[in-house]
Enzyme design. Sequence first.
Site, short mmCIF file in Angstrom:
data_model
loop_
_atom_site.label_atom_id
_atom_site.label_comp_id
_atom_site.label_asym_id
_atom_site.label_seq_id
_atom_site.Cartn_x
_atom_site.Cartn_y
_atom_site.Cartn_z
CG ASP A 149 -7.31 -3.39 4.17
OD1 ASP A 149 -6.93 -2.40 3.49
OD2 ASP A 149 -7.78 -4.41 3.65
CE1 TYR A 166 -3.82 -9.77 -8.45
CE2 TYR A 166 -4.65 -11.28 -10.12
CZ TYR A 166 -4.70 -10.78 -8.84
OH TYR A 166 -5.62 -11.27 -7.94
CD GLU A 190 -14.90 -0.22 -11.55
OE1 GLU A 190 -14.03 0.07 -10.72
OE2 GLU A 190 -15.26 0.54 -12.47
P1 NAD Z 1 -9.66 -6.23 -2.43
O1 NAD Z 1 -8.82 -5.28 -3.24
O2 NAD Z 1 -11.05 -5.86 -2.14
O3 NAD Z 1 -8.91 -6.55 -1.05
C1 NAD Z 1 -7.53 -6.47 -0.89
C2 NAD Z 1 -7.27 -5.61 0.33
O4 NAD Z 1 -5.86 -5.56 0.53
C3 NAD Z 1 -7.74 -4.16 0.15
O5 NAD Z 1 -8.67 -3.82 1.16
C4 NAD Z 1 -6.48 -3.34 0.27
O6 NAD Z 1 -6.65 -2.10 0.93
C5 NAD Z 1 -5.58 -4.29 1.06
N1 NAD Z 1 -4.18 -3.94 0.86
C6 NAD Z 1 -3.55 -3.73 -0.31
N2 NAD Z 1 -2.29 -3.36 -0.09
C7 NAD Z 1 -2.12 -3.33 1.26
C8 NAD Z 1 -1.03 -3.00 2.08
N3 NAD Z 1 0.15 -2.63 1.59
N4 NAD Z 1 -1.20 -3.08 3.43
C9 NAD Z 1 -2.40 -3.44 3.95
N5 NAD Z 1 -3.46 -3.77 3.21
C10 NAD Z 1 -3.32 -3.70 1.87
O7 NAD Z 1 -9.56 -7.62 -3.20
P2 NAD Z 1 -10.41 -8.96 -2.98
O8 NAD Z 1 -11.25 -9.12 -4.18
O9 NAD Z 1 -11.02 -9.00 -1.64
O10 NAD Z 1 -9.26 -10.04 -3.07
C11 NAD Z 1 -8.64 -10.62 -1.93
C12 NAD Z 1 -7.48 -11.50 -2.38
O11 NAD Z 1 -7.95 -12.49 -3.30
C13 NAD Z 1 -6.39 -10.73 -3.13
O12 NAD Z 1 -5.15 -11.28 -2.78
C14 NAD Z 1 -6.68 -11.02 -4.59
O13 NAD Z 1 -5.53 -10.91 -5.38
C15 NAD Z 1 -7.21 -12.44 -4.50
N6 NAD Z 1 -8.07 -12.77 -5.64
C16 NAD Z 1 -9.30 -12.17 -5.74
C17 NAD Z 1 -10.10 -12.50 -6.82
C18 NAD Z 1 -11.46 -11.87 -6.99
O14 NAD Z 1 -12.16 -12.24 -7.96
N7 NAD Z 1 -11.92 -10.97 -6.13
C19 NAD Z 1 -9.68 -13.42 -7.79
C20 NAD Z 1 -8.42 -13.98 -7.64
C21 NAD Z 1 -7.64 -13.67 -6.55
#
Ligand code: NAD
Length: 325
Positions: A32, A149, A191
Amino acid sequence: MKTALVCGAGGFIGGHLVKRLKSEGYWIRAVDLKLHEFSTSPADEFIIGDLRNQAFCNEIYNQNFNRVYQLAADMGGAGYIFTGDNDADVMYNSAMINLNILNLAKVHGADAIFYSSSACIYPEHNQLDSENPNCAEDSAYPANPDSEYGWEKLFSERLYLNFSKNFNLNVKIARFHNIFGPEGVWMGGKEKAPAALCRKVAQAVDGSEIEIWGDGNQTRSFLIVDECIDGIQKLMNSDFPGPVNIGSEEMISINQLAKLIVQISGKNLSIRNINGPVGVRGRNSDNTLIFQKLNWQPKSKLRDGIEQTYRWILRQVEKKEKPSV
Ligand code: NAD
């Protein structure tokens, strides 16, 4: 020993996934931009770096893994993805990560590769009626997501599917619907609704009011993160590639969600609806396909997950307001 590469392990879902994989006996390389903010990762290796950078990706994806989980993305709630201010970053950053990872998956392979897509890929025109949204998997095309997105997620789904087709990769795609729970971002602008509402309620003085974006009649469903991880693992252990919804069918309006949190808090608070970014009118997971293919459905009620999340956010708010001396 079974091995796993978890990209986005410093994030909300990635953090919970690492814990689950550890309990299942995996050796884990976590990657990450940052360490996890709310807990110490049990990953065997935690490598900090930028997955947009191909040279960095070459270092971390340098062998065959049993499992690769690609959760890293530039994302956030409505205040991040619906203002338009972050659209170029969101598309560029996430697409670069997915291009880099797939390029290496072609070289080193994996028994199975997971890609986290989103309910945001579904067409806006099927989500105009707050009571009857259509988010069945086969309704994704003709495509018309309401955010950039969502367009990036759809593009990347297609990337994964085409790498699977042309390079014989075992790809698994899930479309998450509003995953929430403890140890997720709860302030700062990224958030999402459940965390933002829990924070507003936790910070509110008894007898005051909280502000809710939009008229509050927009509907959504929310899934607690543990159940999401169950769904991911069921998909990874199956021979079904998806794309498939992982979400809850317990649809609720945002005002009702706020009232539920207020009730859990025991406070007496009123709601004031104000202008703000809101997204589609209605959205609900359709779990017909996942139940049919994986025999998966959520076991818990929304209230249980919200209670757990509210307690956790209340503790964070209290810690912030009364720092230890
Ligand atoms: P999150 O933002 O908590 O986790 C994403 C992580 O990716 C972050 O820790 C961020 O630092 C890391 N990241 C971003 N760019 C990066 C880079 N260039 N290099 C390395 N790391 C990088 O989000 P989440 O809620 O844990 O979501 C995880 C996945 O699920 C994502 O792909 C998100 O789009 C997808 N998603 C989440 C939800 C939800 O409700 N949480 C819904 C639909 C899809």
